[in-house]
Design an enzyme around this catalytic site. Structure first.
Site, PDB file in Angstrom:
ATOM      1  N   ARG A   1     -15.839  19.352  29.417  1.00 17.22           N
ATOM      2  CA  ARG A   1     -14.359  19.555  29.359  1.00 17.22           C
ATOM      3  C   ARG A   1     -13.938  20.180  27.998  1.00 17.22           C
ATOM      4  O   ARG A   1     -13.057  20.053  27.400  1.00 17.22           O
ATOM      5  CB  ARG A   1     -13.797  18.221  29.105  1.00 17.22           C
TER       6      ARG A   1
ATOM      7  N   SER B   1      -7.846  11.668  34.378  1.00 21.67           N
ATOM      8  CA  SER B   1      -8.347  10.862  33.322  1.00 21.67           C
ATOM      9  C   SER B   1      -7.895  10.981  32.098  1.00 21.67           C
ATOM     10  O   SER B   1      -7.794  12.177  31.626  1.00 21.67           O
ATOM     11  CB  SER B   1     -10.004  11.361  33.063  1.00 21.67           C
TER      12      SER B   1
ATOM     13  N   GLU C   1      -8.812  12.906  26.657  1.00 22.66           N
ATOM     14  CA  GLU C   1      -8.986  14.282  27.606  1.00 22.66           C
ATOM     15  C   GLU C   1      -7.723  15.049  27.430  1.00 22.66           C
ATOM     16  O   GLU C   1      -7.777  16.288  27.472  1.00 22.66           O
ATOM     17  CB  GLU C   1      -9.884  14.017  28.716  1.00 22.66           C
TER      18      GLU C   1
HETATM   19  N1  EPU Z   1     -15.671   2.355  36.240  1.00 19.03           N
HETATM   20  C1  EPU Z   1     -15.503   1.058  36.133  1.00 19.03           C
HETATM   21  N2  EPU Z   1     -14.121   0.498  36.196  1.00 19.03           N
HETATM   22  C2  EPU Z   1     -13.334   1.677  36.187  1.00 19.03           C
HETATM   23  C3  EPU Z   1     -13.477   2.962  36.201  1.00 19.03           C
HETATM   24  C4  EPU Z   1     -14.945   3.404  36.394  1.00 19.03           C
HETATM   25  O1  EPU Z   1     -16.250   0.049  36.275  1.00 19.03           O
HETATM   26  O2  EPU Z   1     -11.883   1.302  36.286  1.00 19.03           O
HETATM   27  C5  EPU Z   1     -17.157   2.567  36.400  1.00 19.03           C
HETATM   28  C6  EPU Z   1     -17.463   3.203  37.754  1.00 19.03           C
HETATM   29  O3  EPU Z   1     -17.923   1.975  38.666  1.00 19.03           O
HETATM   30  C7  EPU Z   1     -18.707   4.123  37.902  1.00 19.03           C
HETATM   31  C8  EPU Z   1     -18.500   4.680  36.403  1.00 19.03           C
HETATM   32  O4  EPU Z   1     -17.380   3.831  35.488  1.00 19.03           O
HETATM   33  O5  EPU Z   1     -19.747   3.251  37.592  1.00 19.03           O
HETATM   34  C9  EPU Z   1     -17.851   5.947  36.445  1.00 19.03           C
HETATM   35  O6  EPU Z   1     -16.703   6.152  37.216  1.00 19.03           O
HETATM   36  P1  EPU Z   1     -16.465   7.377  38.163  1.00 19.03           P
HETATM   37  O7  EPU Z   1     -17.461   7.473  38.976  1.00 19.03           O
HETATM   38  O8  EPU Z   1     -14.848   6.936  38.951  1.00 19.03           O
HETATM   39  O9  EPU Z   1     -16.228   8.387  36.931  1.00 19.03           O
HETATM   40  P2  EPU Z   1     -15.271   8.503  35.674  1.00 19.03           P
HETATM   41  O10 EPU Z   1     -16.299   8.671  34.832  1.00 19.03           O
HETATM   42  O11 EPU Z   1     -14.451   7.474  35.659  1.00 19.03           O
HETATM   43  C10 EPU Z   1     -15.304  11.398  35.928  1.00 19.03           C
HETATM   44  C11 EPU Z   1     -14.193  12.488  35.558  1.00 19.03           C
HETATM   45  C12 EPU Z   1     -13.278  12.326  36.588  1.00 19.03           C
HETATM   46  C13 EPU Z   1     -14.043  12.798  37.960  1.00 19.03           C
HETATM   47  C14 EPU Z   1     -15.112  11.545  38.259  1.00 19.03           C
HETATM   48  C15 EPU Z   1     -15.896  12.057  39.235  1.00 19.03           C
HETATM   49  C16 EPU Z   1     -13.979  12.488  33.058  1.00 19.03           C
HETATM   50  C17 EPU Z   1     -13.159  12.063  32.016  1.00 19.03           C
HETATM   51  N3  EPU Z   1     -13.565  11.827  34.295  1.00 19.03           N
HETATM   52  O12 EPU Z   1     -14.582   9.959  35.918  1.00 19.03           O
HETATM   53  O13 EPU Z   1     -12.334  13.570  36.323  1.00 19.03           O
HETATM   54  O14 EPU Z   1     -13.054  12.832  39.118  1.00 19.03           O
HETATM   55  O15 EPU Z   1     -15.983  11.480  37.109  1.00 19.03           O
HETATM   56  O16 EPU Z   1     -16.796  13.014  38.957  1.00 19.03           O
HETATM   57  O17 EPU Z   1     -15.251  12.999  33.011  1.00 19.03           O
HETATM   58  C18 EPU Z   1     -10.233  13.944  35.373  1.00 19.03           C
HETATM   59  O18 EPU Z   1     -10.890  14.763  34.472  1.00 19.03           O
HETATM   60  O19 EPU Z   1      -9.040  14.034  35.385  1.00 19.03           O
HETATM   61  C19 EPU Z   1     -10.920  13.249  36.288  1.00 19.03           C
HETATM   62  C20 EPU Z   1     -10.346  12.593  37.329  1.00 19.03           C
END
Ligand code: EPU
Length: 341
Positions: free
Chosen positions: A163, A242, A337
């Protein structure tokens, strides 16, 4: 070219903040942008789709927006099955992804449905499901907002990291991106390693249908399904995706935390271990909770939402309270972010 004074930015930020810009200019070409430069005085903010911004109040300066459109294809320029495409900064990102997928050009399908525009994708190094914009960007074309000079940045000159880019850091506000060149492929290799993507494609989909991974269109559809299930539609609930970045901690810190939280998800990355901020916020009990008219989305704790009429102060207060709670519980600092303007 379109130009307005005291212009409402309500339709230009997905958080739904009803703020105004002193001057708003949308240009259609590099020539129009160059002609504008001598007229720029005071603060200047270049926006894309407004999907990663939180306006803290009216903008007392000029807001610029690119309406440079078009996709040009340079077949056979790259090696083997590479297809180089040059895309106008003002194209809607997901329209470009849909175009690439329908032409059978692989590389951006995992980035389906990310809101925003093509120019901003190169500033923000957008990423999802194991792919980042930097993996497919070949060059970034830009115009210096001080001199009007054209500059083409090779991908290695863009300072890309998670990012992050040179356009958000050292060169912040200096260049307006006019086009982005992407290197796609006619022989796509599907990238299904992230999370439940392979499972989604190989087993049952949320609608109960069995959908084996056949091609780019299947990957695009699976990602659209996952995103629609987790992320709120900004037309219904204002948000900027995010709100926080996922922090990277040292191995030592990670191992110590893992003793207390053996179920903690993590990803090994260069320089340490990435811990999902959404998981930590969820563990702090914030998922689905609100403070005033600002809330934490009930299906993804990484996303802050405007329940309707929230002020930016309410969102910032929620952000700060969450950061404090995460610091107290896990000893980790998390950072937005979203760009606070
Ligand atoms: N998780 C939870 N509770 C929650 C959210 C997440 O336990 O409320 C756990 C999930 O179960 C999983 C882990 O956290 O084990 C990661 O969650 P997820 O795969 O949904 O990804 P993220 O880290 O929450 C990132 C990006 C997203 C992108 C997804 C998929 C960032 C800041 N965000 O989210 O990007 O879509 O991975 O690759 O890196 C964005 O930048 O706006 C965005 C949506």
């Amino acid at each position: 070219m379109k130009e307005y004074k005291d212009y409402s930015l309500l339709g230009h930020n997905t958080f739904g903040m009803d703020v105004k810009a002193k001057r708003y200019v949308e240009y259609d070409s590099e020539e129009e942008l160059r002609a504008l430069i001598p007229t720029l005085e005071g603060k200047v903010l270049h926006i894309g789709g407004g999907s990663n911004l939180l306006f803290k109040g009216d903008f007392d300066g000029t807001v610029l927006h690119s309406a440079i459109k078009g996709i040009q294809v340079y077949l056979g320029i790259g090696e083997n099955d590479e297809v180089v495409v040059r895309v106008g900064a003002g194209e809607v990102w997901d329209d470009f992804v849909a175009w690439a997928v329908s032409n059978g050009y692989g590389g951006v399908e995992n980035l389906s449905l990310i809101p925003g525009e093509v120019g901003a994708s190169a500033v923000q190094n957008i990423g999802a499901y194991g792919v980042e914009a930097k993996d497919v960007i070949a060059k970034v074309e830009a115009i210096d907002l001080q001199s009007g000079a054209f500059r083409s940045f090779g991908v290695d000159e863009c300072g890309y990291a998670y990012r992050q880019s040179i356009f958000k850091n050292e060169l912040k506000g200096r260049y307006a991106i006019t086009h982005v060149m992407f290197s796609l492929t006619r022989k796509p290799k599907l990238k299904l390693e992230y999370g439940n993507l392979r499972a989604m494609l190989c087993n049952n989909t949320p609608d109960g249908e069995s959908r084996p991974a056949r091609g780019l269109g299947d990957v695009r559809q699976a990602i659209i399904d996952i995103r629609n299930a987790k992320l709120p539609d900004p037309k219904v609930l204002g948000n900027a995706g995010s709100f926080f970045m996922n922090p990277v901690v040292s191995r030592e810190k990670f191992l110590a935390l893992q003793k207390d939280y053996p179920q903690m998800p993590f990803y090994e990355v260069e320089g340490g271990v990435k811990i999902p901020a959404g998981w930590m916020i969820d563990q702090c009990g914030w998922k689905g909770k609100s403070l005033g008219r600002a809330a934490v989305h009930d299906k993804q704790a990484l996303v802050l939402v405007n329940l309707g009429g929230a002020t930016s102060d309410e969102i910032v207060t929620l952000c700060e309270t969450i950061c404090r709670d995460v610091r107290e519980k896990f000893g980790i600092d998390i950072h937005p972010e979203v760009n606070l303007i």
